[in-house]
Design a protein around this motif. Structure first.
Motif, mmCIF file in Angstrom:
data_model
loop_
_atom_site.group_PDB
_atom_site.id
_atom_site.type_symbol
_atom_site.label_atom_id
_atom_site.label_comp_id
_atom_site.label_asym_id
_atom_site.label_seq_id
_atom_site.Cartn_x
_atom_site.Cartn_y
_atom_site.Cartn_z
ATOM 1 N N LEU A 1 0.916 -1.169 0.031
ATOM 2 C CA LEU A 1 0.040 0.115 -0.031
ATOM 3 C C LEU A 1 1.040 1.320 0.253
ATOM 4 N N LYS A 2 0.586 2.263 -0.878
ATOM 5 C CA LYS A 2 1.503 3.326 -1.030
ATOM 6 C C LYS A 2 0.502 4.567 -0.481
ATOM 7 N N GLY A 3 0.474 5.081 0.543
ATOM 8 C CA GLY A 3 -0.170 5.960 1.378
ATOM 9 C C GLY A 3 0.505 7.473 0.858
ATOM 10 N N THR A 4 -0.254 8.115 0.034
ATOM 11 C CA THR A 4 0.161 9.413 -0.594
ATOM 12 C C THR A 4 -0.768 10.585 -0.079
ATOM 13 N N ARG A 5 -0.488 11.730 -0.892
ATOM 14 C CA ARG A 5 -1.601 12.706 -0.727
ATOM 15 C C ARG A 5 -2.611 12.849 -1.714
ATOM 16 N N VAL A 6 -2.461 11.959 -2.622
ATOM 17 C CA VAL A 6 -3.366 11.839 -3.654
ATOM 18 C C VAL A 6 -4.253 10.501 -3.763
ATOM 19 N N ASP A 7 -5.434 10.383 -4.284
ATOM 20 C CA ASP A 7 -6.360 9.320 -4.254
ATOM 21 C C ASP A 7 -6.222 8.360 -5.251
ATOM 22 N N GLY A 8 -4.736 8.179 -5.599
ATOM 23 C CA GLY A 8 -4.863 7.272 -6.648
ATOM 24 C C GLY A 8 -3.834 7.538 -7.756
ATOM 25 N N VAL A 9 -3.850 6.906 -8.868
ATOM 26 C CA VAL A 9 -3.012 7.044 -10.138
ATOM 27 C C VAL A 9 -3.837 7.643 -11.158
ATOM 28 N N TYR A 10 -3.285 8.872 -11.557
ATOM 29 C CA TYR A 10 -3.972 9.639 -12.687
ATOM 30 C C TYR A 10 -3.121 9.731 -13.837
ATOM 31 N N THR A 11 -3.958 10.176 -15.004
ATOM 32 C CA THR A 11 -3.150 10.226 -16.254
ATOM 33 C C THR A 11 -2.154 11.362 -16.372
ATOM 34 N N ALA A 12 -2.120 12.367 -15.272
ATOM 35 C CA ALA A 12 -1.348 13.457 -15.342
ATOM 36 C C ALA A 12 -1.322 13.743 -13.526
ATOM 37 N N ASP A 13 -0.465 14.524 -13.457
ATOM 38 C CA ASP A 13 -0.413 15.061 -11.977
ATOM 39 C C ASP A 13 -1.679 15.833 -11.745
#
Length: 234
Positions: A156-168
């Motif tokens: 699990l990669k806990g980050t500041r965004v809610d997933g992987v997007y096509t761009a930032d």
């Protein structure tokens, strides 16, 4: 419940909270509460934390530090964060152990796969610090390696965004989120999920990666319960 044993990667930067440097006690305690909640439900938890809130080897190298020494300073930063998290966990009744990839007794016990697994089986959170213990590798690669070694079901990669997007999504408002994406697509699109070494390591060993926003309290539990709160990389 889908996962019996997880490896949670936390970024050092997110430990800063709103303060721009160091460790924000509120953010630290929020993480500890979320981790205890899933440990209480029977999930075995291993953790790797970055050190970017204290020192980054790469940025150190750009300022004239020797790269190897810079990375070693970064490893020490991860130990500081690991000790802080173990302290926060133990203060709310969740046993934890800090394992170090570089000999540092009595600050932490020397890391081994078997020690980490034994701790997790005994209900302790195993916090594995110092990344891989070698320079030129990120803590992303360290967490991929530890997930594979400790036979976790998922990283699990806990980050500041809610997933992987096509761009930032913080820079491009038209970015679209993926629910699922393959390792190959992550690599071919050049998406910054993790660095290339970590992604390749997970791909070769069939270690799924789940990217989600750890800063929203409750998300970790939702993810464990199978709710779609992020992106699965497989």
């Amino acid at each position: 419940m889908e996962y019996k044993r997880i490896l949670l990667k936390l970024s050092g930067e997110s430990l800063m909270g709103e303060q721009g440097y160091g460790i924000d006690p509120e953010r630290l305690n929020a993480y500890a509460r979320q981790i205890k909640e899933i440990a209480d439900s029977g999930v075995q938890v291993g953790i790797v934390i970055g050190g970017g809130n204290i020192f980054r080897g790469l940025s150190g190298a750009s300022k004239g530090f020797d790269r190897v020494k810079g990375d070693q300073m970064g490893m020490l930063a991860t130990v500081i964060n690991s000790l802080a998290l173990s302290s926060a966990l133990e203060s709310i009744g969740q046993p934890a152990v800090v394992l170090t990839a570089v000999g540092m007794f009595p600050i932490g016990e020397p890391y081994s796969k078997w020690k980490a697994i034994e701790a997790m089986k005994n209900g302790k959170v195993a916090i594995m610090s110092c990344g891989t213990g070698s320079p030129f590798f990120t803590t992303d690669t360290g967490s991929a390696l530890r997930a594979i070694e400790t036979e976790a079901d998922v990283m699990l990669k806990g980050t500041r965004v809610d997933g992987v997007y096509t761009a930032d999504p913080e820079k491009d408002p038209t970015a679209v989120k993926f629910d699922k994406i393959t390792y190959d697509e992550v690599i071919s699109r050049g998406l910054k999920v993790m660095d290339l070494t970590a992604t390749a390591l997970c791909k070769e060993n069939n270690m799924p990666i789940y990217v989600f926003n750890m800063d929203i309290e409750g998300n970790l539990r939702k993810m464990i319960d199978g709710e779609n709160v992020g992106t699965l990389v497989y």
